[in-house]
Design a protein around this motif. Structure first.
Motif: not given
Length: 221
Positions: A36-37, A62-63, A79-81, A110-111
């Motif tokens: 998940t990370e 996202l974290g 990388y968020s995409v 939001k992030q």
């Protein structure tokens, strides 16, 4: 206050719809914490509802993006995409699918605003909306066929898009149908959280491939 686990008794009777509590969602995700990370690790939720599992996975990914790339807005954006593109869901109810897509985009947006601030790009936002529209689909996860407004199978198979960054900014989208896979293999009906294979060419029928800048993936609708 605990979130409601059902929308109506009728939906429970008709579809067996019961939402998983946040505590159980987090505990199940912790069982595969490393995955998940991992930003590009692919997840499929075959009965996603309005996205309890998918939202938790996206939040974790996202974290990681924020911890690694918050000093570089462009890298964070890219990388968020990629993180958004790695998460898939299927649900038989259209309202759940629409709610899930909105929920996922809201979390991502939001992030994105918090990290990139004035460097936020409208094209990128539209690209992520498009990715969620491709990855979160209304269909029957047991047959991998799309469904009509009444939740009945159509003769159109679900198509999944595999996304991959192949250069610093170019993203490749490869479309596959998984209809034959599920016709040949009996799915695990008790499994709620599963990884999509990293080699989909062995599991589905290849349809088409597109390559474009990650901000413009929606141009290949």
């Amino acid at each position: 206050m605990a979130k409601k686990q059902i929308k109506s008794k009728q939906r429970v009777a008709d579809y067996g719809e019961v939402y998983t509590n946040d505590r159980e969602v987090k505990a199940m995700c912790d069982l595969v914490k490393d995955e998940t990370e991992r930003i590009d690790s692919r997840f499929l939720e075959p009965a996603c509802g309005n996205g309890n599992f998918l939202a938790e996975i996206l939040t974790r990914k996202l974290g990681v993006c924020k911890r690694k790339y918050k000093r570089s807005p462009l890298d964070y954006e890219k990388y968020s995409v990629l993180a958004a593109s790695s998460i898939y869901g299927v649900d038989i109810l259209q309202d759940n699918v629409l709610d899930c897509r909105r929920r996922m985009f809201t979390i991502w947006d939001k992030q994105y605003k918090a990290v990139c601030k004035s460097m936020c790009n409208e094209q990128t936002k539209e690209a992520v909306k498009f990715i969620f529209s491709r990855n979160i689909v209304c269909g029957n996860a047991l047959t991998l066929m799309t469904v009509d407004e009444n939740g009945n199978d159509t003769d159109i198979p679900i198509v999944f898009s595999e996304w991959a960054l192949i250069t610093d900014s170019q993203m490749q989208r490869s479309d596959y149908t998984f209809e034959q896979l599920l016709k040949e293999q009996e799915p695990d009906k008790d499994e709620q959280l599963s990884l999509v294979s990293d080699t989909p060419s062995d599991e589905g029928i290849f349809l088409k491939k597109y390559i474009t800048h990650y901000r413009r993936v929606q141009k290949n609708g």
